[in-house]
Design a protein around this motif. Structure first.
Motif, PDB file in Angstrom:
ATOM      1  N   ILE A 195      -3.996 -13.784  -5.932  1.00 14.74           N
ATOM      2  CA  ILE A 195      -4.748 -12.908  -6.824  1.00 14.74           C
ATOM      3  C   ILE A 195      -5.759 -13.714  -7.631  1.00 14.74           C
ATOM      4  N   TYR A 196      -5.351 -14.900  -8.071  1.00 12.11           N
ATOM      5  CA  TYR A 196      -6.274 -15.725  -8.862  1.00 12.11           C
ATOM      6  C   TYR A 196      -7.487 -16.153  -8.034  1.00 12.11           C
ATOM      7  N   THR A 197      -7.321 -16.285  -6.726  1.00 10.93           N
ATOM      8  CA  THR A 197      -8.465 -16.624  -5.873  1.00 10.93           C
ATOM      9  C   THR A 197      -9.444 -15.462  -5.787  1.00 10.93           C
ATOM     10  N   GLY A 198      -8.908 -14.226  -5.668  1.00 11.84           N
ATOM     11  CA  GLY A 198      -9.783 -13.059  -5.656  1.00 11.84           C
ATOM     12  C   GLY A 198     -10.576 -12.926  -6.944  1.00 11.84           C
ATOM     13  N   ILE A 199      -9.925 -13.198  -8.083  1.00 10.42           N
ATOM     14  CA  ILE A 199     -10.636 -13.165  -9.367  1.00 10.42           C
ATOM     15  C   ILE A 199     -11.641 -14.300  -9.438  1.00 10.42           C
TER      16      ILE A 199
END
Length: 343
Positions: free
Chosen positions: A244-248
């Protein structure tokens, strides 16, 4: 019997397949982040095109800077598309590859880190130009930039060296550390710029309106980038097992680029055409200047024009300049105490 004997090994091999990761919070997050980042990339291209058309008279260094961050943003968009295609199309029937990193995913950390640092240098330069004790803030921000770059490089090296994404979970904290420094430096620079702009208010309505616009842009862009930076920091620290942090991360990079282009577009500067509105007014015969002032015969596209004098930028009301020229007494009106090289 023979058919049954051939099917039994296949049935027995199914439990040997690796357990598939949850696609919703891993590659689903990357896919959604890629969609959002590509939409923002379209906004980046529009703002870059608008900048080239409207501010062709800017210095060569500023032009090269804008071109460079747009090229870097284009590279980032290419990485987003490649890793989405690789994991969700190319490796559709190879679930074991979902655990391994691909070069485009491994390069995201350093690409985003360099993009964010370059965008923050734009605002750090403005703080430095203001001068005085505020230059110390710019130096502190530069030190934080080096920390951001170091953590981004460490994350990229670990992504290439480690055999799979499961092992990288132990080093997801480097992403959090990089974003912690990014949020801190961005909040510091934004606060200083807002403070300086607020102190530059003169009491003249037109000038204060322009300053209020700059303050609004600084607040909005600063809040958006800091908000997404904090989200990436928290998810990388709390949930390192998903992406998820990569998508953000993908969206945050685009927000920084757009914030720079938006802030640069609303900053007062000289007209990009060959002549200023004052030159056009001077071209009128003296007997016709009052008529030109009354009828608005000059360009209505510019609401103000600028001139550099004694290290400060003065903003003139166009109609007032016309009236002044008609009386052969051009006097600056509504001075905005912005630094000479603030653009």
């Amino acid at each position: 019997m023979e058919a049954q004997s051939q099917s039994s090994p296949a049935a027995g091999a199914l439990p040997l397949l690796p357990k598939l990761p949850s696609l919703d919070n891993t590659y689903g997050a990357i896919l959604l982040g890629s969609f959002a980042s590509l939409m923002l990339y379209g906004l980046t291209l529009y703002q870059a095109y608008r900048y080239i058309r409207a501010y062709a008279m800017d210095g060569v260094y500023m032009k090269c800077y804008v071109v460079f961050i747009v090229v870097l943003d284009t590279l980032h968009s290419g990485l987003c598309m490649h890793m989405s295609y690789w994991y969700l199309v190319k490796c559709y029937f190879r679930p074991d590859r979902l655990f391994t990193g691909v070069w485009s995913l491994n390069m995201i950390a350093v690409t985003v880190g360099v993009t964010i640092i370059l965008c923050q240098c734009f605002f750090a330069r403005r703080v430095y130009i203001i001068g005085g004790k505020l230059r110390n803030i710019a130096f502190i921000a530069a030190f934080l930039f080096l920390g951001e770059l170091a953590f981004a490089i460490v994350a990229t090296v670990k992504a290439f060296v480690l055999p799979n994404l499961i092992e990288f979970r132990k080093f997801a904290w480097t992403i959090s550390a990089a974003y912690g420094l990014s949020v801190g430096s961005n909040a510091m620079l934004t606060s200083v710029l807002i403070f300086v702009l607020h102190r530059s208010r003169t009491g003249f309505q037109r000038t204060d309106s322009k300053i209020d616009t700059l303050i609004k842009y600084a607040v909005c862009t600063g809040l958006m980038t800091d908000l997404f930076g904090i989200l990436a920091l928290v998810f990388a620290l709390v949930q390192p097992s998903n992406l998820i942090y990569t998508g953000i991360d993908l969206v945050t990079s685009k927000l920084y680029v757009n914030s720079v282009l938006a802030a640069d577009s609303v900053t007062p500067r000289k007209p990009s055409c060959g002549k200023t509105d004052a030159d056009r007014l001077s071209a009128y015969p003296r007997s016709n200047r009052q008529q030109a002032s009354d009828t608005g015969a000059w360009s209505h596209d510019l609401q103000y024009l600028t001139t550099e004098s004694s290290g400060s930028m003065h903003v003139f009301d166009i109609k007032a300049v016309g009236n002044s020229l008609a009386s052969n007494s051009a006097v600056p009106i509504e001075p905005a105490n912005l630094p000479k090289d603030f653009v």
